[in-house]
Every structure is written in structure tokens, then in C-alpha cells.
Design a protein around this motif. Structure first.
Motif, short mmCIF file in Angstrom:
data_model
loop_
_atom_site.label_atom_id
_atom_site.label_comp_id
_atom_site.label_asym_id
_atom_site.label_seq_id
_atom_site.Cartn_x
_atom_site.Cartn_y
_atom_site.Cartn_z
N TRP A 27 1.12 -1.02 0.05
CA TRP A 27 -0.20 0.36 0.43
C TRP A 27 1.38 1.03 0.11
O TRP A 27 2.50 1.46 0.54
CB TRP A 27 -1.30 -0.25 1.03
CG TRP A 27 -2.11 -1.23 1.56
CD1 TRP A 27 -1.68 -2.53 1.55
CD2 TRP A 27 -3.35 -1.28 0.66
NE1 TRP A 27 -3.03 -2.94 1.63
CE2 TRP A 27 -3.68 -2.44 1.56
CE3 TRP A 27 -4.21 -0.52 0.22
CZ2 TRP A 27 -4.85 -2.69 0.36
CZ3 TRP A 27 -5.31 -1.03 -0.46
CH2 TRP A 27 -6.09 -2.20 -0.11
N GLN A 60 -1.45 4.84 3.41
CA GLN A 60 -2.96 4.28 3.23
C GLN A 60 -3.50 3.37 3.45
O GLN A 60 -2.02 2.55 3.39
CB GLN A 60 -3.36 3.95 1.10
CG GLN A 60 -4.61 3.27 0.91
CD GLN A 60 -4.35 3.79 -1.19
OE1 GLN A 60 -4.04 4.36 -1.15
NE2 GLN A 60 -5.73 2.71 -1.36
N SER A 95 -7.33 6.67 -1.37
CA SER A 95 -5.81 6.36 -2.10
C SER A 95 -4.87 7.72 -2.16
O SER A 95 -5.24 8.77 -2.43
CB SER A 95 -5.92 6.52 -3.90
OG SER A 95 -5.05 6.67 -4.87
#
Length: 248
Positions: A27, A60, A95
Motif C-alpha cells: 500500500w 493508505q 488513495s
């Protein structure tokens, strides 16, 4: 593949995108390292309040993130990125690679946004004590001038107003999401990097710090415009996708 550590990057415009692993998947991790001589005010779960801070991470995490130790988790992520000392840690399921940056007269803002769960702050019949969840609209602001404590708090209010203005203009019918977070950074009064003040310093004692950051003050207005633009750019596509049914 994204890198996992980085050198100091003093400008918020140069915030770096790194990587971390959660639930067996990579991530993004947005990292800004202005270095020493900066103090921040933040509502973040890690490094919140007012004080000296040397870095900001915006992590994230997977949708449905359910860890009950977000502070410890953020500290792990910061350490894994090679960061030490005091800092600010934000989380989001949105995002962070799709961050938006805006600048107005030296005031910088970076916004990451997810608006799937949003509403009005003064909604009836809600509220309670809960473990902090990952935020969905995270705002990080950098100013080149020192601010008093009161002005730092004022800057958070101004950033929040600008965010809400952008949402209303986009037709989001909301003041934000339940877990939005804000961080405002400015030099220490009298510290390196502080810009000279062009106006009168009386009755404020030296070293000078800006006493106001409301939307009609010089730096508050610049902050507001930067946050407003970055928020609009971060949220416009999300709302358009909702209206066309192209998002779940």
C-alpha cells in the motif's frame, strides 16, 4: 514497486510516495520530511496537538481496516520509512497516490480524499466514543511563516472551512467525513526559514509570529485558497464517478 525509505524533502510539494505492506499487499505511504525547526498543529491520532514535529506520514490502509492500535501501527510505518523523532501520522482508506497539491502565495496544501462516507457535522442522533478510524479527507498544510498558538488553531479552522466550501460547491451535500484530519506546519518563531514580516510588529513581541490565520488574514486567505483548490481537485472526480455509477 515503490521505495520504502527516503531522504529529507523540505517542500510539501516534494512529499514522497513510499510503500508499506498490510494484509499481504503493498500500500502507498505518503511521506513529508521538512526536518527540524518546524512545529505543527494537528488532529491526527499520532502526533496530534501543537508541538515540534519533523515529519508527516499519510498511510493508505485497506478498506475495512480494523486494527485497534493505530498509534503503534503508524509508529511502525514511520520507523520502517527510516523516520525518527516526533512526527504526525494520518491514515486513510482513500488513495494517497491520487493526492492533490495546490499552492497560493507560499501556502502549500496536499489533500487526499475519499468521500464514500460523508455527511453534515451537526447531524442529529449520532456520536459516541469509538476507536479512531482511518480518515478519508486528510489535509496537510505548510506555511513559510511562524504562527502563534492561537493562529495555528485558527489555521485548522480556516482549512476546515475551505474544505467544506469546496464540497458544497461540488454538490457533495456534506461538510466532510466523520474522520477527516488536518495538519498545519509552520516554522518556529525566530527559527530558520521564517520569512520577514512586512507589516508592523507592535504590539507583538519579537521574535514575531503571525497572530492571525483566519480566512481574511494574509496567510489565512492563502491557506484557504490552497486547501480549497486541492480539495476540489481531489473530490471532483470522485463525485463525478458516483454520479455516473462508475464506482462501487
Amino acid at each position: 514497486m515503490l521505495p520504502r525509505t527516503l531522504p529529507a524533502r523540505p517542500s510539501l510539494a516534494d512529499a514522497a510516495l513510499l510503500a508499506h505492506t498490510e494484509q499481504g499487499r503493498e500500500w502507498p505511504l505518503l511521506v513529508w520530511v521538512p526536518g527540524p525547526g518546524v512545529r505543527m498543529v494537528s488532529s491526527a491520532v499520532l502526533g496530534g496537538g501543537i508541538g515540534a514535529r519533523e515529519w508527516v506520514v499519510n498511510a493508505q490502509v485497506p478498506p475495512g481496516y480494523d486494527r485497534l492500535d493505530p498509534v503503534a501501527h503508524l509508529r511502525e510505518l514511520a520507523s520502517g520509512a527510516g523516520l525518527s523523532g516526533p512526527g504526525v501520522g494520518l491514515m486513510t482508506a482513500a488513495s494517497v497516490a491520487d493526492r492533490r497539491h495546490a499552492v497560493d502565495g507560499g501556502a502549500h496544501a496536499v489533500v487526499t480524499a475519499g468521500i464514500g462516507v460523508r455527511g453534515w457535522a451537526a447531524a442529529p442522533g449520532v456520536g459516541g466514543v469509538a476507536v479512531p478510524r482511518p480518515g478519508t479527507i486528510n489535509i496537510v498544510v505548510s506555511l513559510p511563516v511562524p504562527l502563534t498558538d492561537a493562529a495555528l488553531v485558527n489555521a485548522v479552522a480556516t482549512a476546515t472551512e475551505a474544505k467544506t466550501q469546496a464540497l458544497v460547491e461540488l454538490g457533495a451535500d456534506a461538510s466532510g467525513t466523520p474522520t477527516d484530519a488536518v495538519c498545519v506546519a509552520a516554522p518556529f518563531p525566530g527559527g530558520e526559514g521564517a520569512e520577514p514580516f512586512a507589516g508592523p510588529t507592535e504590539p507583538f513581541a519579537e521574535p514575531f509570529a503571525e497572530p492571525f490565520a483566519g480566512p481574511r488574514s494574509l496567510w489565512g486567505a492563502r491557506l484557504a485558497r490552497a486547501v480549497h483548490r486541492a480539495t476540489r481537485e481531489a473530490c471532483a472526480g470522485l463525485l463525478a464517478a458516483e454520479r455516473t455509477g462508475s464506482v462501487a
